[in-house]
Scaffold this motif. Structure first.
Motif, PDB file in Angstrom:
ATOM      1  N   PRO A   1       0.835  -1.208   0.000  1.00 17.09           N
ATOM      2  CA  PRO A   1       0.000   0.000   0.000  1.00 17.09           C
ATOM      3  C   PRO A   1       0.865   1.251   0.000  1.00 17.09           C
ATOM      4  CG  PRO A   1      -0.796  -1.586   1.607  1.00 17.09           C
ATOM      5  CD  PRO A   1       0.530  -2.090   1.140  1.00 17.09           C
ATOM      6  N   ILE A   2       0.632   2.114  -0.961  1.00 17.49           N
ATOM      7  CA  ILE A   2       1.438   3.338  -1.061  1.00 17.49           C
ATOM      8  C   ILE A   2       1.324   4.167   0.209  1.00 17.49           C
ATOM      9  CG2 ILE A   2       1.674   5.526  -2.308  1.00 17.49           C
ATOM     10  CD1 ILE A   2       0.790   4.056  -4.837  1.00 17.49           C
ATOM     11  N   SER A   3       0.158   4.143   0.836  1.00 19.53           N
ATOM     12  CA  SER A   3      -0.068   4.959   2.038  1.00 19.53           C
ATOM     13  C   SER A   3       0.810   4.541   3.217  1.00 19.53           C
ATOM     14  CB  SER A   3      -1.534   4.876   2.454  1.00 19.53           C
ATOM     15  OG  SER A   3      -1.894   3.541   2.763  1.00 19.53           O
ATOM     16  N   THR A   4       1.416   3.357   3.145  1.00 23.26           N
ATOM     17  CA  THR A   4       2.259   2.882   4.256  1.00 23.26           C
ATOM     18  C   THR A   4       3.739   3.159   4.031  1.00 23.26           C
ATOM     19  OG1 THR A   4       2.599   0.670   3.328  1.00 23.26           O
ATOM     20  CG2 THR A   4       0.611   1.013   4.664  1.00 23.26           C
ATOM     21  N   ILE A   5       4.083   3.667   2.865  1.00 25.68           N
ATOM     22  CA  ILE A   5       5.491   3.951   2.561  1.00 25.68           C
ATOM     23  C   ILE A   5       5.820   5.373   3.024  1.00 25.68           C
ATOM     24  CG2 ILE A   5       7.231   4.100   0.755  1.00 25.68           C
ATOM     25  CD1 ILE A   5       5.477   2.237  -0.933  1.00 25.68           C
ATOM     26  N   HIS A   6       6.897   5.500   3.774  1.00 25.75           N
ATOM     27  CA  HIS A   6       7.303   6.804   4.290  1.00 25.75           C
ATOM     28  C   HIS A   6       8.267   7.499   3.319  1.00 25.75           C
ATOM     29  CE1 HIS A   6       6.301   6.235   8.802  1.00 25.75           C
ATOM     30  NE2 HIS A   6       5.528   5.461   8.059  1.00 25.75           N
ATOM     31  N   PRO A   7       8.114   8.803   3.136  1.00 22.01           N
ATOM     32  CA  PRO A   7       9.047   9.546   2.278  1.00 22.01           C
ATOM     33  C   PRO A   7      10.381   9.782   2.988  1.00 22.01           C
ATOM     34  CG  PRO A   7       6.920  10.667   2.489  1.00 22.01           C
ATOM     35  CD  PRO A   7       6.984   9.634   3.560  1.00 22.01           C
ATOM     36  N   THR A   8      11.411  10.074   2.217  1.00 22.94           N
ATOM     37  CA  THR A   8      12.691  10.506   2.772  1.00 22.94           C
ATOM     38  C   THR A   8      13.030  11.913   2.272  1.00 22.94           C
ATOM     39  OG1 THR A   8      13.838   9.357   0.972  1.00 22.94           O
ATOM     40  CG2 THR A   8      13.634   8.193   3.074  1.00 22.94           C
ATOM     41  N   GLN A   9      12.034  12.606   1.768  1.00 27.75           N
ATOM     42  CA  GLN A   9      12.184  14.000   1.367  1.00 27.75           C
ATOM     43  C   GLN A   9      10.895  14.722   1.743  1.00 27.75           C
ATOM     44  OE1 GLN A   9      12.739  12.919  -2.830  1.00 27.75           O
ATOM     45  NE2 GLN A   9      10.847  14.013  -3.357  1.00 27.75           N
ATOM     46  N   ALA A  10      11.017  16.015   2.000  1.00 27.91           N
ATOM     47  CA  ALA A  10       9.860  16.781   2.484  1.00 27.91           C
ATOM     48  C   ALA A  10       9.102  17.490   1.368  1.00 27.91           C
ATOM     49  CB  ALA A  10      10.317  17.809   3.510  1.00 27.91           C
ATOM     50  N   ALA A  11       9.676  17.519   0.157  1.00 30.00           N
ATOM     51  CA  ALA A  11       9.072  18.311  -0.914  1.00 30.00           C
ATOM     52  C   ALA A  11       8.919  17.513  -2.197  1.00 30.00           C
ATOM     53  CB  ALA A  11       9.928  19.554  -1.189  1.00 30.00           C
ATOM     54  N   VAL A  12       7.975  17.940  -2.999  1.00 28.94           N
ATOM     55  CA  VAL A  12       7.807  17.436  -4.362  1.00 28.94           C
ATOM     56  C   VAL A  12       7.515  18.644  -5.250  1.00 28.94           C
ATOM     57  CG1 VAL A  12       6.947  15.149  -3.718  1.00 28.94           C
ATOM     58  CG2 VAL A  12       5.325  17.044  -4.013  1.00 28.94           C
ATOM     59  N   GLY A  13       7.607  18.419  -6.560  1.00 29.72           N
ATOM     60  CA  GLY A  13       7.258  19.463  -7.513  1.00 29.72           C
ATOM     61  C   GLY A  13       5.791  19.327  -7.898  1.00 29.72           C
ATOM     62  N   LYS A  14       4.952  20.217  -7.392  1.00 29.53           N
ATOM     63  CA  LYS A  14       3.512  20.084  -7.644  1.00 29.53           C
ATOM     64  C   LYS A  14       3.183  20.291  -9.129  1.00 29.53           C
ATOM     65  CE  LYS A  14       2.361  19.413  -3.321  1.00 29.53           C
ATOM     66  NZ  LYS A  14       1.451  20.269  -2.552  1.00 29.53           N
ATOM     67  N   ALA A  15       3.959  21.135  -9.810  1.00 31.75           N
ATOM     68  CA  ALA A  15       3.698  21.365 -11.241  1.00 31.75           C
ATOM     69  C   ALA A  15       4.024  20.108 -12.052  1.00 31.75           C
ATOM     70  CB  ALA A  15       4.515  22.549 -11.749  1.00 31.75           C
ATOM     71  N   GLN A  16       5.050  19.366 -11.628  1.00 32.77           N
ATOM     72  CA  GLN A  16       5.369  18.114 -12.321  1.00 32.77           C
ATOM     73  C   GLN A  16       4.242  17.103 -12.136  1.00 32.77           C
ATOM     74  OE1 GLN A  16       9.118  16.227 -11.371  1.00 32.77           O
ATOM     75  NE2 GLN A  16       8.403  14.224 -12.062  1.00 32.77           N
ATOM     76  N   ILE A  17       3.742  16.983 -10.905  1.00 32.40           N
ATOM     77  CA  ILE A  17       2.635  16.056 -10.647  1.00 32.40           C
ATOM     78  C   ILE A  17       1.406  16.471 -11.439  1.00 32.40           C
ATOM     79  CG2 ILE A  17       1.040  15.227  -8.873  1.00 32.40           C
ATOM     80  CD1 ILE A  17       3.340  15.311  -6.885  1.00 32.40           C
ATOM     81  N   ALA A  18       1.168  17.779 -11.500  1.00 31.88           N
ATOM     82  CA  ALA A  18       0.022  18.279 -12.271  1.00 31.88           C
ATOM     83  C   ALA A  18       0.147  17.903 -13.734  1.00 31.88           C
ATOM     84  CB  ALA A  18      -0.086  19.796 -12.119  1.00 31.88           C
ATOM     85  N   SER A  19       1.369  18.005 -14.265  1.00 32.58           N
ATOM     86  CA  SER A  19       1.600  17.650 -15.664  1.00 32.58           C
ATOM     87  C   SER A  19       1.305  16.180 -15.909  1.00 32.58           C
ATOM     88  CB  SER A  19       3.047  17.972 -16.048  1.00 32.58           C
ATOM     89  OG  SER A  19       3.304  17.628 -17.386  1.00 32.58           O
ATOM     90  N   LYS A  20       1.731  15.332 -14.985  1.00 38.18           N
ATOM     91  CA  LYS A  20       1.495  13.896 -15.125  1.00 38.18           C
ATOM     92  C   LYS A  20       0.000  13.579 -15.060  1.00 38.18           C
ATOM     93  CE  LYS A  20       5.525  11.781 -15.499  1.00 38.18           C
ATOM     94  NZ  LYS A  20       5.816  10.834 -16.609  1.00 38.18           N
TER      95      LYS A  20
ATOM     96  N   ALA B   1      24.351   9.621   6.537  1.00 37.23           N
ATOM     97  CA  ALA B   1      25.715   9.247   6.154  1.00 37.23           C
ATOM     98  C   ALA B   1      25.767   8.660   4.754  1.00 37.23           C
ATOM     99  CB  ALA B   1      26.287   8.255   7.164  1.00 37.23           C
ATOM    100  N   LYS B   2      24.706   7.961   4.342  1.00 38.66           N
ATOM    101  CA  LYS B   2      24.676   7.320   3.030  1.00 38.66           C
ATOM    102  C   LYS B   2      23.892   8.130   2.003  1.00 38.66           C
ATOM    103  CE  LYS B   2      25.430   2.574   4.533  1.00 38.66           C
ATOM    104  NZ  LYS B   2      25.063   1.154   4.333  1.00 38.66           N
ATOM    105  N   ASN B   3      23.531   9.349   2.383  1.00 44.36           N
ATOM    106  CA  ASN B   3      22.803  10.225   1.468  1.00 44.36           C
ATOM    107  C   ASN B   3      21.510   9.576   0.966  1.00 44.36           C
ATOM    108  OD1 ASN B   3      22.440  12.650   0.052  1.00 44.36           O
ATOM    109  ND2 ASN B   3      23.329  11.811  -1.823  1.00 44.36           N
ATOM    110  N   GLN B   4      20.805   8.945   1.891  1.00 43.29           N
ATOM    111  CA  GLN B   4      19.544   8.286   1.549  1.00 43.29           C
ATOM    112  C   GLN B   4      18.327   9.016   2.124  1.00 43.29           C
ATOM    113  OE1 GLN B   4      20.676   4.375   3.065  1.00 43.29           O
ATOM    114  NE2 GLN B   4      20.867   3.595   0.982  1.00 43.29           N
ATOM    115  N   VAL B   5      18.557  10.195   2.650  1.00 43.43           N
ATOM    116  CA  VAL B   5      17.481  11.061   3.113  1.00 43.43           C
ATOM    117  C   VAL B   5      17.888  12.489   2.803  1.00 43.43           C
ATOM    118  CG1 VAL B   5      18.398  11.381   5.444  1.00 43.43           C
ATOM    119  CG2 VAL B   5      15.939  11.610   5.052  1.00 43.43           C
ATOM    120  N   LEU B   6      16.917  13.341   2.537  1.00 44.74           N
ATOM    121  CA  LEU B   6      17.224  14.737   2.227  1.00 44.74           C
ATOM    122  C   LEU B   6      16.652  15.635   3.319  1.00 44.74           C
ATOM    123  CD1 LEU B   6      18.533  16.535   0.000  1.00 44.74           C
ATOM    124  CD2 LEU B   6      16.204  16.969  -0.804  1.00 44.74           C
ATOM    125  N   PRO B   7      17.504  16.126   4.228  1.00 42.96           N
ATOM    126  CA  PRO B   7      17.017  16.972   5.325  1.00 42.96           C
ATOM    127  C   PRO B   7      16.969  18.449   4.936  1.00 42.96           C
ATOM    128  CG  PRO B   7      19.323  16.514   5.663  1.00 42.96           C
ATOM    129  CD  PRO B   7      18.944  15.828   4.362  1.00 42.96           C
TER     130      PRO B   7
END
Length: 542
Positions: A38-57, A179-185
């Motif tokens: 379920p997508i709703s159970t997956i946690h993000p590792t970034q706080a932002a997205v590009g809303k215009a890109q999602i709108a385009s899709k 340390a492994k650059n797997q999250v964007l703070p």
């Protein structure tokens, strides 16, 4: 320098609960792929997205209330069934018709990935077995939004487990991701026009569009593809955000609020111009890229997919694509809604310092020292209004506290009423020091000296009154020390003196305590002797 701040984030087991509730069983052919998560159970590792890109899709995924082949192509690709390729009972299969009309995973429940394919959503297992996506945020958020907004499509997806940190504590987990650059703070703060660090306890826990901050540069990176960026050559995690850090550091985008279509289009043109110069070897931009990305993060232009040659023939089509996306975004408020709390600051200490300052009377202090505090508070309030960084706010708050401690009082010319003070001093001067405890007596003398200094240094009447009240209380509390030892000593001395005196005056023992008749006998003898003496004298001269 950007300094991310760590904090523990509570893990949940919502994904496991949901899987059990819906009877979903994740079957893995290679122990790395998990199916129908379920997508709703997956946690993000970034706080932002590009809303215009999602709108385009979305604008190309949904037409006339139905899903298009673009949706199925991308959805099946993200699930790992590229070009309709899948494995059934260990045998590779291809179904290009299904690939464009349905979810292969949904239509063929036993379909698995082939040995040379992988799901496009890489995840890490965190504490409690919770899955954290390191990529695929835009696609997952788009599919989830379409399901919620239009009740179309699918809200589960196949994922590829790339690391397992489930045995770590939350603190250790996030330190490892950093340390492994797997999250964007970091995230773009549209109010300051800069990328800022944020507290990781505010990182959202769902792939929901409204929980993400909107990053215009993340969207623009999508529209700079073909002219300046080749997405197939991107190798760095969070590449588009790094590109945004570089572009904002040029200072060319100051003043753009991205509240209008024109701001986006202006930024689109500026970005193409800068990237063209970077590709062509402009020394200013290559040096800047090295300074803000390569040195601190080890990121190179090629890792971000920046092309070796700039193709300006692609700009017009991409610009139109951006315009269409912005039109769709502005007409879809539920998508445009952005997280506004990510950069909220902790103002508790600032509020305390401001309250202390407001309780003061300006006329009691020199203008320079009072104005210094006032200016620092104004700067802090402005920073809060603009959602500045917590580090900057903490620094300003510390400066305010220091400035409050350095306030200089204005010398007063107030004529003080010392009547009560003089009265207490007179009371004290009439006391005999030896009758009281030396420490308490000296304490009162010290208090009197302090009050005299206060009067000499032009203290206020309120200060004087307070100290005089304290002096009076101390004098009232004085009690004589015990007189037992003094009485004993005095008595002893008196007894000794009386004893000595008695020795000098003591009569013979034969005369002590005799009857009064002795006094009469003595008187008679004296008279008799006198008569006899007189007779002898008479006989002598007769």
């Amino acid at each position: 320098m950007i300094k991310p701040r760590f904090s523990q984030i509570s893990a949940t087991v919502a994904g496991i609960a949901a899987a059990v509730a819906f009877g979903v069983v994740n079957v893995s052919a290679d122990s790395k792929t998990e199916y129908n998560v379920p997508i709703s159970t997956i946690h993000p590792t970034q706080a932002a997205v590009g809303k215009a890109q999602i709108a385009s899709k979305i604008s190309t995924y949904v037409e006339n209330g139905a899903l298009t082949k673009n949706y199925y192509n991308d959805f099946n690709d993200d699930n790992g069934y590229t070009n309709g390729l899948y494995s059934l009972d260990g045998v590779s299969q291809t179904d290009k018709t299904l690939y464009k009309t349905n979810s292969i995973q949904s239509a063929i429940p036993d379909a698995q990935l082939t040995s040379d394919s992988a799901a496009k959503v890489p995840v890490i297992k965190g504490p409690g077995g919770v899955l954290y996506a390191t990529d695929g945020h835009h696609g997952s958020t788009t599919y989830e939004f379409i399901k919620q907004q239009y009740n179309l499509g699918f809200d589960t997806i196949n994922v590829e487990v790339i690391d397992d940190y489930s045995s770590l504590s939350m603190a250790g987990f996030y330190k490892t991701l950093i340390a492994k650059n797997q999250v964007l703070p970091l995230a773009f703060n549209v109010k300051t026009g800069e990328y800022q660090s944020f507290s990781l306890d505010r990182l959202q826990t769902h792939m929901y569009a409204n929980e993400f901050v909107n990053d215009p540069f993340r969207s623009l990176a999508y529209f700079w593809r073909k002219s300046a960026i080749d997405k197939d050559n991107v190798t760095a995690n969070f590449a588009e955000f790094y590109l945004g850090i570089f572009l904002t550091s040029t200072g060319e985008f100051k003043g753009l609020s991205f509240e209008s279509q024109n701001d986006y289009l202006t930024a689109f043109d500026k970005g193409n111009a800068i990237l063209q110069k970077l590709i062509n070897g402009d020394t200013t931009y290559t040096a800047l890229f090295n300074k803000v990305l390569t040195i601190p993060y080890g990121v190179t232009p090629s890792m971000l997919g920046i092309q070796s040659t700039f193709d300006d023939t692609k700009i017009a089509a991409q610009r139109q694509k951006l315009t269409d996306a912005l039109t769709f975004l502005s007409s879809t408020p539920t998508l445009a809604t952005s997280n506004t709390t990510l950069f909220d600051l902790n103002t508790e200490q600032l509020t305390k310092q401001i309250a202390t300052f407001k309780a003061l009377t300006a006329s009691d202090y020199t203008n320079d020292s009072y104005q210094k505090v006032s200016e620092l508070i104004a700067s802090a309030n402005e920073l809060v209004s603009n959602n500045g960084s917590q580090t900057d706010l903490d620094s300003l708050t510390s400066q305010i506290e220091q400035a409050l401690g350095n306030l200089v009082k204005v010398p007063t010319t107030e004529t003080l009423d010392t009547t009560q003070f003089e009265k207490q001093v007179s009371r004290f001067n009439n006391l005999t020091a030896t009758k009281y405890d030396a420490t308490n007596y000296q304490n009162i003398k010290d208090t009197i000296a302090e009050i005299q200094d206060l009067i000499k240094n032009n203290g206020t009447q309120n200060e004087l009154n307070t100290k005089v009240e304290s002096l009076q209380s101390k004098i009232d509390a004085l009690t004589p020390v015990s007189s037992d030892n003094t009485s004993t000593t005095t008595s002893s001395k008196t007894d000794l003196q009386n004893h000595n005196h008695k020795q000098h005056l003591e009569l013979p023992k034969t005369m002590v305590n005799q009857p009064n008749i002795i006094n009469h006998v003595m008187l008679g003898l004296v008279l008799f002797a006198g008569i006899g003496l007189t007779y002898k004298r008479f006989k002598l001269f007769s």
